[in-house]
Design a protein around this motif. Structure first.
Motif, mmCIF file in Angstrom:
data_model
loop_
_atom_site.group_PDB
_atom_site.id
_atom_site.type_symbol
_atom_site.label_atom_id
_atom_site.label_comp_id
_atom_site.label_asym_id
_atom_site.label_seq_id
_atom_site.Cartn_x
_atom_site.Cartn_y
_atom_site.Cartn_z
ATOM 1 N N MET A 59 0.849 -1.196 0.000
ATOM 2 C CA MET A 59 0.000 0.000 0.000
ATOM 3 C C MET A 59 0.883 1.244 0.000
ATOM 4 O O MET A 59 1.909 1.291 0.682
ATOM 5 C CB MET A 59 -0.906 0.029 1.232
ATOM 6 C CG MET A 59 -1.764 -1.219 1.420
ATOM 7 S SD MET A 59 -3.019 -1.381 0.155
ATOM 8 C CE MET A 59 -4.025 0.060 0.495
ATOM 9 N N LEU A 62 -3.302 5.158 2.868
ATOM 10 C CA LEU A 62 -4.320 4.524 3.693
ATOM 11 C C LEU A 62 -5.720 4.668 3.125
ATOM 12 O O LEU A 62 -6.659 4.067 3.641
ATOM 13 C CB LEU A 62 -4.288 5.124 5.095
ATOM 14 C CG LEU A 62 -2.988 4.927 5.872
ATOM 15 C CD1 LEU A 62 -3.064 5.644 7.205
ATOM 16 C CD2 LEU A 62 -2.695 3.453 6.070
ATOM 17 N N VAL A 111 -2.057 -6.684 4.231
ATOM 18 C CA VAL A 111 -1.026 -5.675 3.940
ATOM 19 C C VAL A 111 0.309 -6.111 4.535
ATOM 20 O O VAL A 111 0.418 -6.351 5.735
ATOM 21 C CB VAL A 111 -1.438 -4.295 4.498
ATOM 22 C CG1 VAL A 111 -0.353 -3.257 4.174
ATOM 23 C CG2 VAL A 111 -2.778 -3.864 3.920
ATOM 24 N N LEU A 114 3.788 -1.023 3.756
ATOM 25 C CA LEU A 114 3.093 0.273 3.762
ATOM 26 C C LEU A 114 4.109 1.377 3.562
ATOM 27 O O LEU A 114 5.013 1.562 4.380
ATOM 28 C CB LEU A 114 2.345 0.491 5.077
ATOM 29 C CG LEU A 114 1.694 1.871 5.249
ATOM 30 C CD1 LEU A 114 0.625 2.104 4.176
ATOM 31 C CD2 LEU A 114 1.097 2.038 6.637
ATOM 32 N N TYR A 116 4.064 5.301 3.264
ATOM 33 C CA TYR A 116 3.085 6.354 3.526
ATOM 34 C C TYR A 116 3.776 7.706 3.663
ATOM 35 O O TYR A 116 4.802 7.826 4.320
ATOM 36 C CB TYR A 116 2.301 6.050 4.798
ATOM 37 C CG TYR A 116 1.163 7.022 5.040
ATOM 38 C CD1 TYR A 116 -0.034 6.880 4.358
ATOM 39 C CD2 TYR A 116 1.309 8.086 5.921
ATOM 40 C CE1 TYR A 116 -1.065 7.776 4.557
ATOM 41 C CE2 TYR A 116 0.282 8.970 6.125
ATOM 42 C CZ TYR A 116 -0.903 8.821 5.442
ATOM 43 O OH TYR A 116 -1.916 9.708 5.628
ATOM 44 N N LEU A 149 1.919 -6.611 9.035
ATOM 45 C CA LEU A 149 2.818 -5.694 8.338
ATOM 46 C C LEU A 149 4.267 -6.112 8.553
ATOM 47 O O LEU A 149 4.695 -6.333 9.682
ATOM 48 C CB LEU A 149 2.593 -4.264 8.839
ATOM 49 C CG LEU A 149 3.275 -3.146 8.058
ATOM 50 C CD1 LEU A 149 2.705 -3.035 6.655
ATOM 51 C CD2 LEU A 149 3.108 -1.817 8.791
ATOM 52 N N LEU A 152 7.574 -1.072 6.797
ATOM 53 C CA LEU A 152 6.928 0.231 6.985
ATOM 54 C C LEU A 152 7.883 1.333 6.568
ATOM 55 O O LEU A 152 9.012 1.420 7.062
ATOM 56 C CB LEU A 152 6.521 0.424 8.450
ATOM 57 C CG LEU A 152 5.945 1.791 8.830
ATOM 58 C CD1 LEU A 152 4.660 2.066 8.051
ATOM 59 C CD2 LEU A 152 5.692 1.878 10.325
#
Length: 540
Positions: A59, A62, A111, A114, A116, A149, A152
């Motif tokens: 991803m 979000l 997921v 991530l 972000y 996860l 990150l």
């Protein structure tokens, strides 16, 4: 095995083996894979779960997850593009309905990665009440927001790092936190109060030191950690440092902290084998750095295998003094040397030869000498920069880049010295970048100096080196060619001669000499770039 498996044909049985299905889907081309996976998820129940796992595994925001909640649409409509909120019942998002949370959790568990950014376009903004409701729902169930996860990557524009703590989970293996203070282009993810006793009990989790403690507590199996642009506080004698028993790789980019503080944190990680650190914002303790033998109570790095460091000579020297690892095999050092510092680079890098000559195999050094004054009138000898590295007898890969305000004087003797000092070389790259004027007297080795590598370095396969334009030395070689050593067994394949542009006649002589010295060398790249001219023994 189920009855379905035994009654299926051989081809049908393949699609009933989950591992094979995931392997097949994993080989889809990256372009257009999302649409293909979405189609596969609708084909059959056999493909649905593996396809959805791959589709949601990575991803970059979000918003897709939050759009699974019907309240999210109302929440987005309640705020205009400029961030100003309109009226919305406060109770609408206080509690997420059970069926909505089940749907969210069904996809959130898929997921794995991530990436972000806290500042995104209007379509990627996560509203405060939506996110707060998700945090409360996860805290109520005692589960992380993304329970599986593994990686990150977090970018934000403030030093308050508590925002990303909600995504920590025991499954995390790789974590990157990038803080870019002073550049804010849009609204940031709201920092709701961290849920659960572990975070509430740690009020210092909003700075890097607290972040490390919480990360070690909530994600103890992290193996790779990267922190960029953060501030490390000085630990007190009563404050236990984060152990990170499984951490193997640590990157500290532009961290504002003294070198001693960085060493304190790193020394508490027993299995740290790879360290990359930018010390340009650090200061050093010159008294400690001047000691060749460190006191026993000083932090020491015992397990390092790879070291990459950028900074001033004094900071790098203090860091190298703290390394006591017999397994250190690769170093990459970028030195920023002020003009008034005559021995900084030599003093710091001298530790490599005196302490790690038996283990180091890969050495990359970048000298950058700057000065506000005009360029020096006299050329600086190349030997001044290469001398600290000569004791590293087991070096296999070496890259030496020199940026100097003064011209660099490199001779045939320097080439001979390097070849004899590093007989195990497989790759050598020498780059000289001088800001001196075009008429500055810069001496470079002659083409015949390459013979030293043919005689002493039998494993050399790649060579990039500055070369003199003068080919007059070839006359003596051509008359004594019959007594020259046979180079047929030498495996040099990649060769690049910089700082020289040979004429057609010079190229003919140079190519003949190179072919006889290194029979397997590929000269086509230099012919294509114009370093050597077409014609002669090569027709391209």
């Amino acid at each position: 095995m189920t009855n379905t498996y035994w009654h299926a044909t051989a081809v049908q049985r393949v699609w009933l083996i989950d591992e094979l299905v995931r392997n097949i889907l994993g080989h889809l081309p990256s372009v257009g894979s999302a649409k293909t996976l979405a189609s596969c998820a609708r084909v059959s129940s056999t493909l649905s779960e593996p396809a959805l796992d791959l589709l949601w595994s990575r991803m970059t925001g979000l918003s897709p997850l939050c759009q699974l909640l019907p309240q999210c649409c109302d929440d987005s409509d309640a705020e205009r593009t400029d961030g100003a909120a309109t009226s919305l019942p406060d109770k609408q998002l206080e509690v997420i309905a059970e069926e909505d949370w089940t749907r969210f959790a069904r996809y959130a568990r898929r997921v794995r990665k991530l990436h972000y950014q806290c500042t995104e376009g209007p379509s990627e903004r996560v509203r405060q009440r939506t996110f707060a409701a998700l945090v409360r729902g996860a805290a109520r169930l005692g589960s992380p927001l993304l329970p599986r996860l593994e990686e990150l990557s977090w970018l934000q524009f403030s030093q308050d790092v508590a925002q990303y703590l909600h995504f920590l989970s025991p499954s995390l293996r790789r974590v990157t936190v990038y803080v870019q203070v002073g550049h804010r282009t849009g609204p940031t993810l709201p920092p709701p109060t961290p849920p659960g006793p572990p975070l509430q009990s740690d009020r210092g989790a909003r700075h890097a030191g607290g972040l490390l403690r919480v990360l070690d507590e909530m994600s103890p199996d992290v193996e790779e950690l990267s922190l960029e642009g953060m501030e490390l506080p000085t630990p007190t004698s009563l404050e236990p440092l984060s152990a990170f028993k499984r951490l193997r790789s640590l990157h500290l980019g532009s961290v504002a902290a003294p070198v001693s503080v960085i060493l304190s944190y790193c020394a508490a990680m027993p299995n740290l084998s790879s360290l990359s650190v930018d010390l340009t914002r650090c200061n050093t303790n010159l008294h400690l750095a001047s000691h060749k033998v460190r006191p026993q109570d000083e932090p020491t790095l015992h397990a390092l295998e790879v070291l990459r460091v950028v900074g001033t000579p004094s900071c790098i020297e203090e860091l190298l003094c703290a390394v006591d690892s017999p397994r250190l095999r690769s170093v990459s050092i970028s030195l920023s040397i002020p003009e008034h510092d005559r021995t900084g680079g030599t003093r710091g890098l001298g530790l490599l030869g005196s302490r790690f000559s038996a283990s180091l195999q890969t050495v990359r050094v970048h000298y950058k000498r700057t000065s506000a004054r005009a360029a020096a009138a006299h050329a600086r000898p190349f030997a001044q920069y290469a001398q600290p590295l000569l004791p590293l007898r087991n070096t296999r890969e070496c890259s030496l880049t020199i940026e100097d305000v003064a011209p660099i004087r490199m001779t045939d003797a320097d080439v001979q010295t390097m070849a004899e000092a590093w007989p195990a070389l497989t790759t050598l790259e020498i780059l000289l970048r001088s800001s001196a004027g075009a008429g500055a007297p810069t001496a470079l080795p002659s083409i015949t100096a390459l013979g030293a590598f043919a005689r002493v370095c039998p494993h050399l396969t790649s060579l990039r080196i500055p070369m003199s334009q003068d080919v007059s030395a070839l006359e003596a070689v051509e008359t004594t060619r019959s007594s020259a050593p046979d180079g047929r067994a030498h495996g040099l394949r990649t060769l690049w001669l910089s700082a020289a542009w040979f004429t057609r006649e010079e190229s003919r002589r140079v190519m003949r000499h190179l072919e006889q010295t290194f029979p397997d060398v590929d000269l086509v790249p230099m012919l294509s770039a114009g370093v050597l001219r077409r014609g002669g023994v090569y027709a391209v």
